[in-house]
Motif scaffolding. Structure first.
Motif, PDB file in Angstrom:
ATOM      1  N   UNK A  34       0.894  -1.093  -0.169  1.00  0.00           N
ATOM      2  CA  UNK A  34       0.002   0.067  -0.069  1.00  0.00           C
ATOM      3  C   UNK A  34       0.934   1.217   0.110  1.00  0.00           C
ATOM      4  N   UNK A  35       0.690   2.246  -0.929  1.00  0.00           N
ATOM      5  CA  UNK A  35       1.307   3.264  -1.268  1.00  0.00           C
ATOM      6  C   UNK A  35       0.724   4.601  -0.177  1.00  0.00           C
ATOM      7  N   UNK A  36      -0.322   4.324   0.438  1.00  0.00           N
ATOM      8  CA  UNK A  36      -1.125   5.561   0.901  1.00  0.00           C
ATOM      9  C   UNK A  36      -2.188   5.546   0.328  1.00  0.00           C
ATOM     10  N   UNK A  37      -3.565   5.272   1.119  1.00  0.00           N
ATOM     11  CA  UNK A  37      -4.746   5.237   0.730  1.00  0.00           C
ATOM     12  C   UNK A  37      -5.216   6.679   0.769  1.00  0.00           C
ATOM     13  N   UNK A  38      -6.650   6.543   0.017  1.00  0.00           N
ATOM     14  CA  UNK A  38      -7.211   8.120   0.188  1.00  0.00           C
ATOM     15  C   UNK A  38      -7.871   8.445   1.427  1.00  0.00           C
ATOM     16  N   UNK A  39      -7.820   7.449   2.495  1.00  0.00           N
ATOM     17  CA  UNK A  39      -8.486   7.473   3.429  1.00  0.00           C
ATOM     18  C   UNK A  39      -7.402   7.851   4.779  1.00  0.00           C
ATOM     19  N   UNK A  40      -5.956   7.546   4.333  1.00  0.00           N
ATOM     20  CA  UNK A  40      -5.008   7.847   5.139  1.00  0.00           C
ATOM     21  C   UNK A  40      -5.022   9.202   5.988  1.00  0.00           C
TER      22      UNK A  40
END
Length: 556
Positions: A34-40
């Motif tokens: 995971x490269x960073x989700x929109x929900x981070x």
């Protein structure tokens, strides 16, 4: 997925572990991190609670437990949600057929966010991880796994055990550090017979032999009948910790009771084709021929052993290998024999210092917490899982609500190691209830905090007794961790071949132990044929597959 790959999975995980082809709906790239989700942005920094600012819902599939009334309304479920702001929608799989249901779930393409307590094998982790259906936690741990990193630092073997080739961690570890369980293959001797016959605890193989002869011939139970069973073990499947060879074989060569493998200078080998193994079998055969080892020792199960150890009115068994008194007696029962059977230390053999079987990696359970590619909240999921490793969470998860099932230790309370206790247990574990998850979820149960840290409120305290005797009689004899084969990940092509070789070879070894010990096979006449048969079963290839996996682990 190609047809050939589907067939490979079917062979690899036949029966209850049958794997199915993957759905075309899975869009995640192979081995995705995971490269960073929109929900981070909704996730609070590590150490800050709640985990998320605005409540989220995770979908989790979990194995059911007969000890938990309703996971949805459970006390620990509510406590964890209040602490983290993470709500869970549960899919509860059958407690017995959960693996078959898991396979159907994986094949359906309709994945939950998380798979919990479903014993996902290392082979499954690699296959589905490479396809992108399982998400690696490696980068998430570095950024959000405050407690996980602490565990890896305190127990480097844990990180090694869960890390697949390519530095991928597809399953967060479940830790249950039961000290006395890790040194598990003990030999219990009926102490009243030693006292009556004026015998000291045996320290050598010869003294053990003489003790058994006295048990058999000198009527230690005093009923005038030749009904004494000097030594009895259990059959290898149902009564695995009562296998008769393990404790005694460790006086000749290291025997782990399972794969019977060792590591020496980084090289894996088996022990059951070595001259020392032959000498151990000859000793066991001597006991059997002289009637000191009971003839039921390769057929009787745990219940049968307990009936013998708890024989009404009068004791009839002198020595029984076992995990703990609970395997062979009724703990805190009326007979009191759970206190009368005491474990002796490993016995000196022909080569001097004996060994105790050390299950160094038994505290680590893999495949208990998997994140799937369907998960839209990877950062929050990592923090939610990491929160379960906190000590307070372990008390709620395994015992229940503070003040109801447990409470903080009071001044003067001492734990099982003699140091100040951490908590008091108010209600024993094991009842059907709705306060805890009955050892499900993720756990970090250390011996120091969780087992030794429990206040001793009455005597005798069975866990303290187990702790003390293990410390005294078994800890000094455990091997170095470098000598023990760690958990390994096998690529699918090797895993298929290994599954066949493992069953063929180890079934032959187990049957040969029984045949040589009972005299059904003459060890002097048939030993060479036994060794040659192992070679024909491709033992070299079998060892080579393990060595390849060990080398891959070392290579990172």
């Amino acid at each position: 997925m190609k047809k050939k790959a589907v067939q490979l999975l079917a062979v690899l995980c036949c029966g209850s572990l049958l794997l199915s082809a993957c759905s075309k709906n899975q869009a995640a790239p192979p081995s995705a991190e995971p490269k960073g989700s929109p929900n981070a942005a909704n996730v609070n920094p590590p150490g800050q609670f709640p985990v998320v600012k605005d409540k989220i819902t995770l979908k989790a599939a979990i194995r059911g437990s007969s000890l938990v009334e309703d996971l949805k309304t459970n006390g620990y479920t509510k406590w964890l949600e209040n602490k983290t702001n993470v709500h869970v929608e549960w899919t509860i799989l059958d407690e017995k057929s959960y693996q078959e249901q898991l396979n159907l779930l994986l094949a359906s393409g309709n994945l939950p966010d998380v798979l919990m307590n479903l014993d996902v094998s290392p082979e499954q982790q690699m296959i589905y991880g490479e396809q992108g259906m399982f998400v690696s936690f490696t980068d998430l741990i570095e950024k959000y796994g405050e407690n996980t990193k602490k565990i890896f630092k305190e127990m480097p073997e844990v990180k090694s055990a869960v890390t697949a080739p390519g530095n991928k961690i597809y399953s967060l570890p479940y830790i249950n550090e039961c000290y006395h369980c890790s040194l598990d293959y003990k030999m219990y001797v009926y102490k009243p017979w030693l006292d009556k016959l004026g015998l000291k605890e045996p320290a050598t193989l010869d003294e053990f032999y003489q003790m058994l002869k006295a048990f058999k011939e000198k009527d230690p139970n005093g009923n005038g009948k030749p009904d004494e069973i000097a030594l009895i073990g259990g059959e290898p499947k149902n009564a695995i910790k009562s296998q008769v060879d393990v404790f005694l074989m460790n006086s000749f060569i290291y025997d782990d009771g399972l794969k019977r493998m060792i590591v020496k200078d980084g090289k894996i080998d088996v022990v059951y084709n070595k001259p020392e193994w032959k000498e151990g079998l000859k000793y066991l055969n001597k006991l059997y021929k002289e009637g000191l080892l009971d003839r039921q020792s390769f057929t009787i199960d745990k219940d049968g052993l307990k009936k013998i150890a708890e024989n009404p009115d009068i004791a009839i068994a002198g020595a029984i290998p076992a995990h703990s008194p609970s395997d062979i007696t009724i703990v805190e029962g009326k007979s009191g024999r759970w206190l009368d059977y005491q474990p002796i230390a490993p016995l000196k053999g022909p080569n001097g210092a004996p060994k105790a079987t050390w299950l160094a990696y038994d505290k680590i359970r893999q495949g208990e917490f998997i994140m799937t590619s369907a998960n839209k909240y990877p950062e929050a999921t990592m923090r939610w899982a990491d929160a379960m490793y906190e000590f307070e969470a372990a008390l709620y998860s395994n015992f229940g609500i503070e003040g109801s099932s447990w409470e903080k230790a009071k001044p003067g309370d001492l734990g099982r190691d003699g140091n100040p206790a951490t908590y008091r247990l108010l209600i024993p574990f094991g009842r059907v209830q709705n306060e805890n998850w009955a050892q499900y979820g993720l756990n970090y149960r250390t011996d120091k905090d969780y087992y030794a840290g429990q206040a001793v409120l009455k005597q005798p305290d069975k866990e303290k007794m187990y702790y003390d005797i293990t410390k005294k009689n078994y800890e000094p004899y455990k091997p170095k961790i470098e000598e023990i084969v760690p958990p390994l990940f096998f690529p699918s092509n090797d895993a298929q071949q290994l599954a066949d070789l493992d069953k063929t070879i180890n079934d032959y070894v187990k049957s040969s132990i029984a045949r040589f010990v009972t005299g059904d096979a003459d060890i002097e006449k048939e030993w060479n044929n036994y060794v040659q048969t192992l070679d024909k079963m491709n033992l070299k290839t079998y060892i080579g597959i393990y060595q390849k996996a060990l080398d891959a682990k070392k290579g990172g």
